[in-house]
Enzyme design. Sequence first.
Site, PDB file in Angstrom:
ATOM      1  N   LYS A 131     -10.368  72.690   4.445  1.00 48.52           N
ATOM      2  CA  LYS A 131     -10.493  74.145   4.261  1.00 48.52           C
ATOM      3  C   LYS A 131      -9.342  74.926   4.866  1.00 48.52           C
ATOM      4  CE  LYS A 131     -15.222  74.685   3.078  1.00 48.52           C
ATOM      5  NZ  LYS A 131     -16.481  75.391   3.218  1.00 48.52           N
ATOM      6  N   LYS A 140     -15.223  67.063  -5.216  1.00 48.60           N
ATOM      7  CA  LYS A 140     -16.638  67.401  -5.107  1.00 48.60           C
ATOM      8  C   LYS A 140     -16.958  68.667  -5.911  1.00 48.60           C
ATOM      9  CE  LYS A 140     -18.160  69.630  -1.526  1.00 48.60           C
ATOM     10  NZ  LYS A 140     -18.643  70.139  -0.234  1.00 48.60           N
ATOM     11  N   LYS A 184     -19.808  75.045  -4.335  1.00 47.92           N
ATOM     12  CA  LYS A 184     -20.046  76.459  -4.641  1.00 47.92           C
ATOM     13  C   LYS A 184     -18.716  77.172  -4.765  1.00 47.92           C
ATOM     14  CE  LYS A 184     -24.056  77.197  -1.707  1.00 47.92           C
ATOM     15  NZ  LYS A 184     -23.388  76.956  -0.412  1.00 47.92           N
TER      16      LYS A 184
HETATM   17  P1  AMP Z   1     -23.362  74.041   1.204  1.00 49.60           P
HETATM   18  O1  AMP Z   1     -23.218  74.565  -0.186  1.00 49.60           O
HETATM   19  O2  AMP Z   1     -22.071  73.525   1.731  1.00 49.60           O
HETATM   20  O3  AMP Z   1     -24.043  74.987   2.121  1.00 49.60           O
HETATM   21  O4  AMP Z   1     -24.295  72.769   1.083  1.00 49.60           O
HETATM   22  C1  AMP Z   1     -25.712  72.780   1.083  1.00 49.60           C
HETATM   23  C2  AMP Z   1     -26.221  71.368   0.858  1.00 49.60           C
HETATM   24  O5  AMP Z   1     -25.842  70.908  -0.446  1.00 49.60           O
HETATM   25  C3  AMP Z   1     -25.627  70.355   1.851  1.00 49.60           C
HETATM   26  O6  AMP Z   1     -26.639  69.464   2.256  1.00 49.60           O
HETATM   27  C4  AMP Z   1     -24.576  69.645   1.053  1.00 49.60           C
HETATM   28  O7  AMP Z   1     -24.345  68.337   1.507  1.00 49.60           O
HETATM   29  C5  AMP Z   1     -25.194  69.648  -0.330  1.00 49.60           C
HETATM   30  N1  AMP Z   1     -24.160  69.547  -1.378  1.00 49.60           N
HETATM   31  C6  AMP Z   1     -23.192  70.468  -1.627  1.00 49.60           C
HETATM   32  N2  AMP Z   1     -22.392  70.051  -2.648  1.00 49.60           N
HETATM   33  C7  AMP Z   1     -22.871  68.831  -3.027  1.00 49.60           C
HETATM   34  C8  AMP Z   1     -22.476  67.877  -4.027  1.00 49.60           C
HETATM   35  N3  AMP Z   1     -21.429  68.096  -4.821  1.00 49.60           N
HETATM   36  N4  AMP Z   1     -23.201  66.737  -4.145  1.00 49.60           N
HETATM   37  C9  AMP Z   1     -24.277  66.514  -3.345  1.00 49.60           C
HETATM   38  N5  AMP Z   1     -24.686  67.362  -2.385  1.00 49.60           N
HETATM   39  C10 AMP Z   1     -24.006  68.508  -2.220  1.00 49.60           C
END
Ligand code: AMP
Length: 334
Positions: free
Chosen positions: A117, A198, A201
Amino acid sequence: MTMRVFSGIKPSGDPTFGNYSGGFRQYAATQDIAAAEGGQAFFCIVDLHAITVEYEPAELRRRTLDIAAMLFATGLDPARSIVFVQSHVEAHAEAAWLLSAVTSYGQLGRMTQFKEKREGQEFVSAALFSYPTLMAGDILLYRTTTVPIGDDQRQHLELARDIAARFNARFGDTFVLPEGVFPEVGARIMDLQDPGDKMGKTGSSEAGTIRMLDAPDVIRRKVRSAVTDSGRDVVRSPEKPGVTNLIEILSVATGEPPEAVESRYDGQGYGPFKQDVAEALVELLVPIQARYEELRADETELHRLLAIGAEKARGEAAPVLETMYERMGFARPQ
Ligand code: AMP
Ligand code: TRP
């Protein structure tokens, strides 16, 4: 030991199918397991984590309610789980400061997410660097045993365990060492346009990112244009990251094991396979979208549910924070 589940999700960017795979569906599943075992589950909208990179204040406010509605739409039950906003429970910010005393500076600098990041950024905040300490506090404040997350959070969870162990060694046994729960399939959903990246969001390509609120035709278009490879084999293999990703997506969306998907489509080419992936996503997401729209329309009710969650969370976190202060030698107010 009774099962105590904790997980967090940032109110930044529109949630994706990756969040569904590693997050939402696991939250609902662990909520049920915790309830069956007489445990407790906490799900937190981690707004304090969302300010570590450039953001719009008005968007943060809106997205906090968006995520709340999505958590309920994907199956969290406010009667069984404690769903709350991180900044509503002051103990999180305090715990992060206390734990920063037992967090290794070198280890923070080695976090993959921090390194990714900060790349190409003109301004890198100190908050982005110390982010995993805040996350450790989130988890440890609730005496968490179980943390449902996606693969990208593995390193942060390891660090939370190290922080807990260092606190215990330095100040006496205080924290349970939490265990991560990762999905067997779909722990890392990849960008459809760039399966080396990956699906996130923020950061992944728009055309390669399935959003929870994408309209059916948008989903169909994105899946149709997903990068695959030459050939006709529908098999998971490191040489076929695009196809592997689509197999996992179909498996997550339908609950069918990936092996069954492979044997059904093998040798048929990618056309019908992709069509079925798209339809499975539409079938999964349309009812979630309908529930979401209904819940999101009633902000008063969302605020009411979050206030109940925060009240319960405060009650759980306060004694743990107090123990931290005491063990660390602070002269507490009498
Ligand atoms: P975040 O959007 O970073 O707050 O992530 C929230 C949850 O979604 C976390 O447990 C991440 O590990 C999971 N997550 C986010 N992107 C992915 C992805 N591409 N594949 C699987 N899990 C994800
Ligand atoms: N860092 C996590 C992410 O980006 C979000 C998070 C914050 C979290 N605190 C947490 C996840 C505690 C699990 C437990 O996805």
